[in-house]
Enzyme design. Structure first.
Site, PDB file in Angstrom:
ATOM      1  N   SER A 222       0.840  -1.197   0.000  1.00  0.00           N
ATOM      2  CA  SER A 222       0.000   0.000   0.000  1.00  0.00           C
ATOM      3  C   SER A 222       0.882   1.255   0.000  1.00  0.00           C
ATOM      4  O   SER A 222       1.703   1.424  -0.909  1.00  0.00           O
ATOM      5  CB  SER A 222      -0.967  -0.052   1.182  1.00  0.00           C
ATOM      6  OG  SER A 222      -2.022   0.859   1.026  1.00  0.00           O
ATOM      7  N   ASP A 435      -9.016  -4.406  -6.418  1.00  0.00           N
ATOM      8  CA  ASP A 435      -8.705  -3.735  -5.151  1.00  0.00           C
ATOM      9  C   ASP A 435      -9.215  -2.295  -5.227  1.00  0.00           C
ATOM     10  O   ASP A 435      -8.784  -1.534  -6.095  1.00  0.00           O
ATOM     11  CB  ASP A 435      -7.191  -3.766  -4.932  1.00  0.00           C
ATOM     12  CG  ASP A 435      -6.735  -3.037  -3.678  1.00  0.00           C
ATOM     13  OD1 ASP A 435      -7.583  -2.503  -2.936  1.00  0.00           O
ATOM     14  OD2 ASP A 435      -5.517  -3.007  -3.442  1.00  0.00           O
ATOM     15  N   HIS A 464      -7.392  -5.968  -0.724  1.00  0.00           N
ATOM     16  CA  HIS A 464      -6.186  -5.148  -0.626  1.00  0.00           C
ATOM     17  C   HIS A 464      -5.099  -5.945   0.079  1.00  0.00           C
ATOM     18  O   HIS A 464      -5.318  -6.463   1.173  1.00  0.00           O
ATOM     19  CB  HIS A 464      -6.525  -3.884   0.169  1.00  0.00           C
ATOM     20  CG  HIS A 464      -5.423  -2.881   0.257  1.00  0.00           C
ATOM     21  ND1 HIS A 464      -4.866  -2.287  -0.853  1.00  0.00           N
ATOM     22  CD2 HIS A 464      -4.779  -2.349   1.334  1.00  0.00           C
ATOM     23  CE1 HIS A 464      -3.937  -1.429  -0.470  1.00  0.00           C
ATOM     24  NE2 HIS A 464      -3.857  -1.455   0.848  1.00  0.00           N
TER      25      HIS A 464
END
Length: 507
Positions: A222, A435, A464
């Site tokens: 991320s 995602d 995710h």
């Protein structure tokens, strides 16, 4: 001054190590200067112990608050390490890991993420976790009241509904962002412009030098992908392997937040359809439209009458958290049903309260880092984007628009964070096809600024976090071969995903 205690607390955090120190490690000169020292010892209680015989050890590295002024104020970066489990001949070096955010604490991640890595990776690498500056045990950011972000509706400190629907609501929304920016400036003080991704990338290089390594390998998830790309931009020849999982695109932060908000709306429709297909389990309706109506009844009810401080803002945060992980959909569906049947919000509350101390630090660091990374949006643009989102759906989820506060930030960065370099080795990017938190389009865009990189896509997947997270053999084998043997795929890799899950059993 009302914020003086917070300034004093921050100064103590800047200048004092919070991690016990012992046994020195080898160090290597960095750019002709003495390498920073790093001593390992016991870890804070927040760091779990790995299963025996492995152990985790922690220490700190002293770095300048402002790397352009190496003789100025210094802060300490907390570091953790779990050594490679293989033979000396199998060891490849160090693998720095970052869980995302901005604001995520990486100190325990050396243990928790390592436990999920393929055995060959664990045997080859010392896994190194660290709290980026502004988070956890590394000079944590302080935004005080944060513009009333966590205040329960009805206190007068925050608008009743976090989604503005008219001009007075828009003015209240912007005022909350202005107050949040002022709280961050008062609480974080002189550190405000220096808690940036670029400065954190230089901290990573100080950790590398303190460990005595010429190069590092890196796994970022991320926001960690953005940090990894920033490190590659500044130190391309000090990168060995670079894995970027669930990729943040190379846009400015507000643009990223808005793209994410639209993707969350699309994901919410997928959720409504999934709940409708399991109508006998959840009882929210047999069509996506009926489920959507039930969802709005829950939200409207909580906006009008919060339950034990749980109102529209808390509901939106819970939905935001659930949409990015399909394994959380069952709990959300059960929570919607429980509220409609009993007026209870217990199943909607996350396991870790959003108003806890760790969460406040996370939220503070999130805004401070985003606003330090580049020019923020103008207030007019913030409102225009919210209106676009409301045009797409009357009830969008605005929880992720964290960079809106940058419209009123007290320090204005002149440039955006640099990402990637032609001099860096090929990277491996990993993405879930659906995602909503970090979109596939963002991964493709970042890939274009990382020459020679390859993209591993997990198709028919909606969550995710992919590598060593989704349990997909195709993904894990491809990334493991890259980390251990340096195998760069000849072309992009396409892996078959699991599809949407079945609901979990009732509890």
């Amino acid at each position: 001054m009302p914020h003086a205690p917070r300034r004093t607390a921050l100064l103590c955090a800047l200048l004092t190590s919070v991690v016990p120190l012992s046994t020195a490690t080898a160090a290597e000169p960095r750019d002709g200067a003495p390498a920073p020292s790093l001593r390992f010892g016991a870890c804070p209680a927040s760091v779990p112990a790995p299963p025996p015989p492995e152990r985790v050890e922690c220490g700190t590295v002293s770095v300048p608050l402002d790397h352009s002024r190496p003789d100025g104020t210094r802060i300490r970066i907390a570091v953790s390490r779990v050594r490679a489990s293989g033979t000396p001949a199998e060891r490849r070096g160090v693998l720095l890991v970052n869980p995302g955010g901005p604001g995520g604490s990486g100190l325990p991640y050396a243990v928790t993420k390592r436990a999920k890595l393929p055995d060959a990776v664990r045997r080859a690498y010392d896994v190194i976790g660290f709290d980026p500056r502004g988070t956890g045990h590394s000079a944590p950011a302080d935004c005080g009241a944060m513009g009333g972000l966590f205040d329960a509706p009805g206190t007068g400190a925050a608008p009743l509904d976090p989604v503005p629907r008219d001009r007075p609501g828009e003015r209240a929304y912007l005022d909350s962002q202005r107050r949040l920016a002022a709280d961050c400036a008062a609480g974080t003080g002189d550190a405000l412009p220096h808690l940036s991704t670029s400065e954190t990338a230089r901290d990573m290089d100080a950790v590398r030098a303190a460990l005595g390594e010429r190069r590092i390998s890196y796994l970022g998830v991320s926001y960690g992908t953005y940090l990894g790309a920033a490190y590659a931009a500044r130190f391309p020849r000090r990168v060995d392997r670079l894995v970027l999982d669930s990729v943040v695109g190379p846009q400015d932060w507000h643009d990223f937040d808005v793209r994410q908000a639209f993707a969350l709306l699309r994901q919410r429709e997928v959720l409504f359809d999934w709940l409708a297909r399991h109508a006998s389990r959840f009882g929210l309706g047999g069509t996506a439209g009926e489920v959507g109506a039930a969802y709005r009844r829950v939200r409207d009810g909580l906006a009008a009458r919060p339950v034990a401080g749980f109102g529209a803002a808390a509901f939106d945060r819970a939905v935001y958290r659930a949409l990015g992980r399909t394994e959380r959909w069952t709990a959300l569906g059960d929570g919607l049903r429980a509220y409609l049947d009993e007026g209870s919000v217990d199943r909607l509350r996350p396991a870790a309260p959003f108003d806890g101390a760790e969460s406040r630090t996370y939220e503070a660091a999130n805004r401070v880092v985003k606003c330090a990374d580049g020019p923020g949006p103008a207030p007019g643009r913030v409102l225009a984007d919210i209106r676009r989102l409301r045009g797409a759906d009357p009830q969008p989820v605005l929880t992720g628009l964290e960079a809106a506060a940058c419209a009123y930030w007290h320090v204005r960065p002149a440039e955006r964070t640099r990402l990637g370099s032609p001099a860096a080795p090929p990277a491996l990017l990993v993405a879930s096809a659906h995602d909503p938190v970090t979109t596939l389009a963002g991964a493709r865009a970042l890939g274009r600024v990382l020459p020679g990189s390859r993209l591993v896509t997990l198709h028919d997947d909606y969550s995710h976090g992919v590598f060593a997270s989704r349990g997909n053999r195709c993904v894990d084998t491809t990334v493991g071969a890259y980390l251990v043997g340096g195998t760069v795929p000849a072309r992009d890799v396409h892996c078959e995903g699991p599809g949407l899950p079945e609901p979990s059993p009732r509890t």
